[in-house]
Design an enzyme around this catalytic site. Structure first.
Site, PDB file in Angstrom:
ATOM      1  N   SER A 137       0.823  -1.196   0.001  1.00 32.30           N
ATOM      2  CA  SER A 137      -0.166   0.026  -0.039  1.00 32.30           C
ATOM      3  C   SER A 137       0.915   1.235  -0.093  1.00 32.30           C
ATOM      4  O   SER A 137       1.891   1.296  -0.993  1.00 32.30           O
ATOM      5  CB  SER A 137      -0.784  -0.056   1.089  1.00 32.30           C
ATOM      6  OG  SER A 137      -1.829   1.220   1.167  1.00 32.30           O
ATOM      7  N   TYR A 178      -6.443   7.569  -5.760  1.00 37.01           N
ATOM      8  CA  TYR A 178      -5.346   6.657  -5.608  1.00 37.01           C
ATOM      9  C   TYR A 178      -5.274   6.127  -4.136  1.00 37.01           C
ATOM     10  O   TYR A 178      -5.133   4.815  -3.970  1.00 37.01           O
ATOM     11  CB  TYR A 178      -3.929   7.320  -5.882  1.00 37.01           C
ATOM     12  CG  TYR A 178      -2.674   6.489  -5.361  1.00 37.01           C
ATOM     13  CD1 TYR A 178      -2.096   5.567  -5.888  1.00 37.01           C
ATOM     14  CD2 TYR A 178      -1.820   6.810  -4.432  1.00 37.01           C
ATOM     15  CE1 TYR A 178      -1.034   4.890  -5.738  1.00 37.01           C
ATOM     16  CE2 TYR A 178      -0.788   6.525  -3.900  1.00 37.01           C
ATOM     17  CZ  TYR A 178      -0.485   5.258  -4.495  1.00 37.01           C
ATOM     18  OH  TYR A 178       0.572   4.531  -4.173  1.00 37.01           O
ATOM     19  N   LYS A 214      -5.890   2.295  -2.664  1.00 42.77           N
ATOM     20  CA  LYS A 214      -4.864   1.441  -1.457  1.00 42.77           C
ATOM     21  C   LYS A 214      -5.633   1.292  -0.084  1.00 42.77           C
ATOM     22  O   LYS A 214      -5.200   0.402   0.426  1.00 42.77           O
ATOM     23  CB  LYS A 214      -3.697   2.559  -1.466  1.00 42.77           C
ATOM     24  CG  LYS A 214      -2.849   2.590  -2.600  1.00 42.77           C
ATOM     25  CD  LYS A 214      -2.210   1.244  -2.929  1.00 42.77           C
ATOM     26  CE  LYS A 214      -0.979   1.536  -3.814  1.00 42.77           C
ATOM     27  NZ  LYS A 214      -0.310   0.120  -4.330  1.00 42.77           N
ATOM     28  N   TYR A 258       7.599  15.333  -5.213  1.00 45.49           N
ATOM     29  CA  TYR A 258       7.423  14.727  -4.067  1.00 45.49           C
ATOM     30  C   TYR A 258       9.012  14.027  -3.384  1.00 45.49           C
ATOM     31  O   TYR A 258       8.953  13.607  -2.411  1.00 45.49           O
ATOM     32  CB  TYR A 258       6.629  13.255  -4.641  1.00 45.49           C
ATOM     33  CG  TYR A 258       5.316  13.354  -5.069  1.00 45.49           C
ATOM     34  CD1 TYR A 258       4.436  13.502  -3.683  1.00 45.49           C
ATOM     35  CD2 TYR A 258       4.613  13.470  -6.212  1.00 45.49           C
ATOM     36  CE1 TYR A 258       3.039  14.001  -4.060  1.00 45.49           C
ATOM     37  CE2 TYR A 258       3.335  13.834  -6.319  1.00 45.49           C
ATOM     38  CZ  TYR A 258       2.658  14.092  -5.234  1.00 45.49           C
ATOM     39  OH  TYR A 258       1.357  14.232  -5.335  1.00 45.49           O
TER      40      TYR A 258
HETATM   41  N1  LIG Z   1       7.485   4.970  -4.937  1.00 49.31           N
HETATM   42  C1  LIG Z   1       7.071   5.333  -4.031  1.00 49.31           C
HETATM   43  O1  LIG Z   1       7.247   6.395  -3.282  1.00 49.31           O
HETATM   44  C2  LIG Z   1       5.681   4.721  -3.514  1.00 49.31           C
HETATM   45  C3  LIG Z   1       5.081   4.997  -2.152  1.00 49.31           C
HETATM   46  C4  LIG Z   1       4.191   4.359  -1.711  1.00 49.31           C
HETATM   47  C5  LIG Z   1       3.687   3.017  -2.448  1.00 49.31           C
HETATM   48  N2  LIG Z   1       4.266   2.888  -3.357  1.00 49.31           N
HETATM   49  C6  LIG Z   1       3.726   1.505  -4.001  1.00 49.31           C
HETATM   50  O2  LIG Z   1       4.616   0.744  -4.434  1.00 49.31           O
HETATM   51  C7  LIG Z   1       4.542  -0.012  -5.411  1.00 49.31           C
HETATM   52  C8  LIG Z   1       5.523  -0.129  -6.445  1.00 49.31           C
HETATM   53  O3  LIG Z   1       5.728   1.406  -6.837  1.00 49.31           O
HETATM   54  P1  LIG Z   1       7.206   1.639  -7.476  1.00 49.31           P
HETATM   55  O4  LIG Z   1       7.524   3.030  -7.013  1.00 49.31           O
HETATM   56  O5  LIG Z   1       8.246   0.519  -7.424  1.00 49.31           O
HETATM   57  O6  LIG Z   1       6.692   1.663  -9.011  1.00 49.31           O
HETATM   58  P2  LIG Z   1       7.541   1.788 -10.408  1.00 49.31           P
HETATM   59  O7  LIG Z   1       8.992   1.995 -10.130  1.00 49.31           O
HETATM   60  O8  LIG Z   1       6.815   2.562 -11.347  1.00 49.31           O
HETATM   61  O9  LIG Z   1       7.156   0.301 -10.825  1.00 49.31           O
HETATM   62  C9  LIG Z   1       6.016  -0.169 -11.259  1.00 49.31           C
HETATM   63  C10 LIG Z   1       5.993  -1.549 -11.531  1.00 49.31           C
HETATM   64  O10 LIG Z   1       4.499  -2.290 -11.736  1.00 49.31           O
HETATM   65  C11 LIG Z   1       4.635  -2.536 -13.135  1.00 49.31           C
HETATM   66  N3  LIG Z   1       2.965  -2.588 -13.562  1.00 49.31           N
HETATM   67  C12 LIG Z   1       2.638  -1.471 -13.731  1.00 49.31           C
HETATM   68  N4  LIG Z   1       1.260  -1.569 -14.180  1.00 49.31           N
HETATM   69  C13 LIG Z   1       1.256  -2.992 -14.196  1.00 49.31           C
HETATM   70  C14 LIG Z   1       0.123  -3.886 -14.532  1.00 49.31           C
HETATM   71  N5  LIG Z   1      -1.169  -3.392 -15.016  1.00 49.31           N
HETATM   72  N6  LIG Z   1       0.345  -5.213 -14.360  1.00 49.31           N
HETATM   73  C15 LIG Z   1       1.308  -5.607 -13.741  1.00 49.31           C
HETATM   74  N7  LIG Z   1       2.517  -5.109 -13.729  1.00 49.31           N
HETATM   75  C16 LIG Z   1       2.427  -3.736 -13.703  1.00 49.31           C
HETATM   76  C17 LIG Z   1       5.787  -2.142 -13.832  1.00 49.31           C
HETATM   77  O11 LIG Z   1       5.960  -3.022 -14.943  1.00 49.31           O
HETATM   78  P3  LIG Z   1       5.552  -2.644 -16.425  1.00 49.31           P
HETATM   79  O12 LIG Z   1       6.452  -1.343 -16.917  1.00 49.31           O
HETATM   80  O13 LIG Z   1       5.925  -3.733 -17.248  1.00 49.31           O
HETATM   81  O14 LIG Z   1       4.200  -2.368 -16.427  1.00 49.31           O
HETATM   82  C18 LIG Z   1       6.739  -1.994 -12.862  1.00 49.31           C
HETATM   83  O15 LIG Z   1       7.429  -3.243 -12.806  1.00 49.31           O
HETATM   84  C19 LIG Z   1       3.142   0.291  -5.856  1.00 49.31           C
HETATM   85  O16 LIG Z   1       2.060  -0.264  -5.595  1.00 49.31           O
HETATM   86  C20 LIG Z   1       2.958   1.731  -5.455  1.00 49.31           C
HETATM   87  O17 LIG Z   1       1.855   2.487  -5.204  1.00 49.31           O
HETATM   88  C21 LIG Z   1       5.284   3.519  -4.175  1.00 49.31           C
END
Ligand SMILES: NC(=O)c1ccc[n+]([C@@H]2O[C@H](COP(=O)([O-])OP(=O)(O)OC[C@H]3O[C@@H](n4cnc5c(N)ncnc54)[C@H](OP(=O)(O)O)[C@@H]3O)[C@@H](O)[C@H]2O)c1
Length: 243
Positions: free
Chosen positions: A140, A154, A158, A196
């Protein structure tokens, strides 16, 4: 023996960011890892090659987790290919920083489909095949506790995922399957904008952004045997952001 030796784990959205770090950590811990992606086959393959180069085991698996049939297929085919499933991490997610006035119905449906609906049905399918004592982790965000402005749809999606965690922890407890949420704070991935990044550094008393490894290490603990007494919880991995 490595902590996850002999276990099979699915990490959704593992071609990048937090999911990638979780997949790499699970492989270091001895699991066979299914590296899911939706549209980045090269990146997913790089993750697999990197894991294999270190002696780990992984395969890439394309499936769009915003589609229920695809989420089911990922789980079903993993269990078929490897003969078991021990861990499901619902990590794939879509950030949508849009205020109420700018949010279209399509935006809303997309964010709910990937962040809530897909994971729910992945868990339903996983419940059919997970080994007793298995683990589900839902990723989340600390943002659900901050009432962060301008991203309500969003955060609502979550919030739904967090509620599924609590309910399914009860439903799956008879089989000793734990279900937990891990909530990252601002983490250095492709999802983070400059704006951010600055806000995140300022809000954490540790005065830095999280790294994907910061989150992966927490998830690795939650899926380990040491965390067998933790279920239905939301573990905040946000560098102490005040809630
Ligand atoms: N980064 C932050 O600051 C943050 C903070 C709080 C929570 N989160 C949560 O952490 C999780 C990961 O985020 P992240 O920051 O690591 O994101 P990220 O670097 O943008 O990576 C997203 C990943 O999800 C995959 N993805 C996107 N759409 C998809 C779909 N429809 N089906 C399957 N895979 C999909 C992407 O692969 P493809 O390119 O192949 O689609 C990629 O591997 C998310 O749930 C996000 O909400 C992140």
């Amino acid at each position: 023996m490595a902590a996850l030796s002999g276990k099979v784990a699915i990490v959704t959205g593992a071609s990048n960011g937090i999911g990638r770090a979780i997949a790499e950590r699970f492989a270091e811990d001895g699991a066979i890892v299914v590296v899911n992606h939706s549209k980045s086959p090269e990146k997913a393959q790089q993750v697999v090659i990197g894991i294999q180069a270190k002696g780990g085991k992984a395969v890439a698996f394309q499936a769009d987790m915003s589609r229920v049939s695809e989420a089911r297929r990922l789980v079903r085919e993993t269990a078929k290919q490897f003969g078991r499933l021990d861990i499901l991490v619902n990590n794939a997610g879509r950030f949508m920083p849009k205020p109420l006035a700018e949010t279209t119905e399509e935006d809303f449906d997309q964010v709910v489909a990937l962040n809530a609906k897909g994971p729910y049905f992945a868990m339903q399918e996983a419940a059919l095949v997970l080994k007793d004592g298995g683990r589900i982790v839902n990723i989340s965000t600390d943002g659900t506790h901050l009432s962060f402005p301008g991203a309500t749809a969003y955060l609502g999606s979550k919030g739904a995922l967090e509620q599924y965690t609590r309910g399914l922890a009860q439903e799956l407890a008879p089989r000793k399957i734990t279900v937990n949420t891990v909530s990252p704070g601002f983490t250095e991935t492709g999802m983070i904008t400059d704006q951010y990044r600055q806000i995140g550094i300022q809000m954490s008393p540790l005065k830095r952004l999280g790294t994907p490894k910061d989150i992966a290490d927490v998830v690795a603990f939650i899926v380990s045997d040491e965390a067998r007494w933790i279920t239905g919880q939301n573990v905040h991995a946000g560098g102490g952001i005040v809630m």
